[in-house]
Design a protein around this motif. Structure first.
Motif, short mmCIF file in Angstrom:
data_model
loop_
_atom_site.label_atom_id
_atom_site.label_comp_id
_atom_site.label_asym_id
_atom_site.label_seq_id
_atom_site.Cartn_x
_atom_site.Cartn_y
_atom_site.Cartn_z
N TYR A 170 11.48 4.09 24.30
CA TYR A 170 11.05 4.82 23.11
C TYR A 170 11.60 6.25 23.08
N CYS A 179 -0.13 -1.68 15.51
CA CYS A 179 0.33 -1.04 14.27
C CYS A 179 -0.80 -0.25 13.62
N TYR A 234 15.99 -3.59 17.48
CA TYR A 234 14.59 -3.16 17.62
C TYR A 234 13.91 -3.38 16.28
C1 HEM Z 1 4.58 -6.29 7.82
C2 HEM Z 1 4.44 -5.00 8.07
C3 HEM Z 1 4.31 -4.39 9.45
C4 HEM Z 1 4.43 -4.96 10.68
C5 HEM Z 1 4.73 -6.42 11.02
C6 HEM Z 1 4.23 -3.91 11.66
C7 HEM Z 1 4.27 -4.09 13.02
C8 HEM Z 1 4.15 -3.07 13.94
C9 HEM Z 1 4.28 -3.23 15.37
C10 HEM Z 1 4.58 -4.55 16.07
C11 HEM Z 1 4.10 -2.00 15.94
C12 HEM Z 1 4.20 -1.67 17.43
C13 HEM Z 1 5.64 -1.23 17.68
C14 HEM Z 1 5.94 -0.88 19.11
O1 HEM Z 1 5.05 -0.79 19.94
O2 HEM Z 1 7.14 -0.70 19.39
C15 HEM Z 1 3.85 -1.06 14.88
C16 HEM Z 1 3.61 0.28 15.07
C17 HEM Z 1 3.33 1.16 14.05
N1 HEM Z 1 3.27 0.87 12.70
FE1 HEM Z 1 3.51 -0.93 11.84
N2 HEM Z 1 4.01 -2.74 10.99
C18 HEM Z 1 4.02 -2.98 9.64
C19 HEM Z 1 3.84 -2.08 8.63
C20 HEM Z 1 3.49 -0.76 8.79
C21 HEM Z 1 3.20 0.18 7.72
C22 HEM Z 1 3.24 -0.17 6.23
C23 HEM Z 1 2.93 1.38 8.30
C24 HEM Z 1 2.59 2.70 7.67
C25 HEM Z 1 2.74 3.04 6.46
C26 HEM Z 1 3.03 1.20 9.74
C27 HEM Z 1 2.84 2.19 10.67
C28 HEM Z 1 2.96 2.03 12.03
C29 HEM Z 1 2.80 3.12 12.98
C30 HEM Z 1 2.46 4.56 12.64
C31 HEM Z 1 3.03 2.58 14.24
C32 HEM Z 1 2.98 3.31 15.58
C33 HEM Z 1 1.58 3.17 16.17
C34 HEM Z 1 1.44 3.83 17.52
O3 HEM Z 1 2.41 4.18 18.17
O4 HEM Z 1 0.28 4.01 17.95
N3 HEM Z 1 3.38 -0.10 9.99
N4 HEM Z 1 3.88 -1.73 13.67
#
Ligand code: HEM
Length: 527
Positions: free
Chosen positions: A110, A466, A510
């Motif tokens: 990261y 997420c 990624y």
């Molecule tokens: C189908 C839609 C989505 C999927 C499948 C998804 C999936 C994920 C996954 C798997 C992670 C973990 C990534 C990692 O650890 O490398 C993540 C992190 C995150 N996602 Fe999503 N996401 C989606 C949509 C969104 C949306 C719409 C937002 C905000 C507007 C969002 C904001 C975030 C944030 C801020 C993180 C970081 C959380 C952290 O580090 O604590 N995501 N997402």
């Protein structure tokens, strides 16, 4: 000094010496990794166990997820794909690695996502305690209240987008549309509006340089992903203040520079508006995500939780995390709907029988009652996931047990969404797009559905899951329901998938890189 003249080196000698030293370093490291490394007994591809280069090669090609799939077929459900990295394919391993009690932190991978130290945001905060603190504050932007406040913007953008998809001549099929480009624009506009109170307006016709930004993000991620899988990764934190940040800065494409400037100016403008509305409390405040971030207070000090620099960094995260993930789910879903007419018809029937007009489609009990709609979205996230390879986690002091086996501190572990979603042992027919598998009573028992649900984590789980799950699901439900209610669509002539079971092609960086499907749209005949 006869000794020195006797030992003077020509440039050729020096090159040979450097080559010999490099070769012996590589060979001795490879030898150690193969025979003496703590993980040396684990199965995996020979060259992968020896060095990170095969992994970097597949990251460069964009087919790392397929490489993992082939390795699982050959070596079983636990593979050492890099000297220090073990990837698993089993629901129990996912729970052990990503569950809330797992003794892991986000891996150094990261670090490569940041151009400079000041870009650090929630996802790139590797220390667990700091991450938890930052995440708690970021969560303030994702409350029920902020979700409710964002609904109206989402609906307006989707309504306009549906109009644009059809084009001017509503009596015939539209021009072929590359759906990935179109949906990228919609999702970006929604996020711009909700994050900064300012839409990018890239879905509208006409010249708009921001329109190239989603492509520029993809290009950057492909480069960064390759670097992150190469041996250079470990040197990045050291090199960054010693010139690497400057190099990264100078090779930014013009679209990325434009985008960075756009975010910086939008953040500045939005902060000023927030200050103004604080100064005159009678003026109406726009409750976008930004509003909640600006007003977040550090519980320990009572001071503003985020500096302007932090807000800038979080704004970048929200735009990248929120755009690609949602967009790939939409592209995957529309590819499969276009190639599975019976699924498309069943989905349309559900949505049109639930709502009397497309304008009635709004979050609430009626939308939640659309079980098949939700099943289609889940099936799209299974078959075309956002993020194809493993989300790497580094084992902390004390080690970890995964599937009953001990792994020592420092090992990088993970499970990969793409190979998990295509696991025959879990799904039986993983290549088939079959939303019914998610609904009990459609040829599946409750136990069958519970079994696959327990193995399905598109939004990851535990402390690093997420942050935008509810936001994403609401956005997806609205986008799909409104679009299938109003529009009919088909693969544009010449763009139907070739013979055999259709598969939407994906590239691993990624983030999930995709192109198409190329579709044509027209208003539904009975709309
Ligand atoms: C189908 C839609 C989505 C999927 C499948 C998804 C999936 C994920 C996954 C798997 C992670 C973990 C990534 C990692 O650890 O490398 C993540 C992190 C995150 N996602 Fe999503 N996401 C989606 C949509 C969104 C949306 C719409 C937002 C905000 C507007 C969002 C904001 C975030 C944030 C801020 C993180 C970081 C959380 C952290 O580090 O604590 N995501 N997402």
């Amino acid at each position: 000094m006869p000794f020195i003249s006797k030992w003077s080196w020509s440039p050729v000698d020096l090159v040979i010496l450097v080559l010999l030293l490099s070769c012996s370093w590589v060979l001795s490291h490879g030898f150690f990794n193969l025979f003496f490394h703590p993980l040396c007994r684990l199965p995996g591809p020979f060259f992968g166990r020896m060095s990170p280069w095969p992994s970097a090669y597949h990251a460069l090609k964009g087919d790392r997820h397929i490489w993992l799939e082939n390795c699982f077929k050959k070596y079983g459900n636990k593979i050492r794909v890099e000297p220090n990295t073990v990837v698993f394919r089993s629901p129990a391993a996912s729970r052990d690695i990503y569950g809330s009690k797992a003794n892991v932190k986000r891996a150094r991978f990261y670090d490569a996502l940041m151009r400079k130290e000041e870009d650090r945001n929630t996802i790139t905060t590797l220390d667990n305690t700091l991450h938890a603190k930052r995440r708690k504050l970021l969560n303030l932007a994702f409350t029920e209240r902020s979700l409710r406040a964002s609904t109206v913007f989402m609906q307006q953008h989707i309504d306009r987008w549906n109009e644009l998809l059809v084009g001017n001549d509503i009596s015939d099929w539209s021009e072929p549309r590359n759906f990935t480009d179109w949906v990228d624009r919609l999702v970006f506009d929604i996020l711009g509006d909700i994050c900064f109170g300012k839409s990018f307006e890239i879905k509208e016709e006409g010249n708009n340089p921001i329109r190239e930004v989603p492509h520029a993000i993809v290009k950057t991620m492909r480069f960064v992903y390759t670097i992150s899988k190469s041996p250079i990764l470990g040197l990045i934190p050291w090199l960054r203040p010693r010139g690497l940040s400057r190099i990264f800065n100078s090779i930014r494409s013009k679209e990325i520079i434009l985008y960075d400037n756009f975010i910086a100016s939008s953040v500045k403008e939005r902060l000023q508006r927030e200050e103004k509305s604080k100064a005159s409390p009678s003026s109406s405040t726009r409750e976008d995500m930004f509003h909640f971030l600006c007003n977040a207070e550090d519980p320990d000090t009572g001071l503003p939780a985020f500096s302007d620099q932090d807000i800038n960094a979080e704004a970048h995260l929200l735009l990248v995390a929120g755009s690609d993930s949602t967009s790939v789910t939409m592209s995957g879903l529309f590819f499969y709907l276009a190639h599975y007419p019976r699924v498309h018809a069943k989905l349309t029937e559900e949505v049109t029988s639930t709502f009397s007009t497309s304008d009635d489609i709004a979050p609430g009990s009626k939308l939640s009652s659309c079980k098949y709609l939700r099943a289609c979205i889940d099936e799209a996230m299974r078959i075309s996931p956002a993020g194809l390879s493993e989300l790497p986690r580094e084992v902390l002091p004390g080690g970890i047990e995964i599937n009953g086996e001990f792994f020592p501190e420092g090992t990088v572990v993970g499970t990969a969404n793409w190979t998990d979603g295509h696991n025959e042992e879990v799904y039986g027919d993983p290549e088939i797009f079959r939303p019914d598998r998610w609904i009990p009573g459609q040829g599946n028992s409750l136990e069958d559905v519970s079994f696959i649900r327990a193995a399905f984590h598109p939004f990851s789980m535990g402390p690093f899951n997420c942050a935008g799950t509810n936001f994403a699901l609401q956005e997806l439900m609205l986008m799909v329901a409104k679009t299938v209610y109003r529009l009919d669509f088909r693969p544009a002539p010449g763009f139907t998938a070739s013979e055999g079971v259709p598969r939407f092609p994906l590239v691993d960086a990624y983030i999930t890189v995709r192109d198409g499907p190329v579709l044509q749209f027209r208003p539904r005949s009975d709309y």
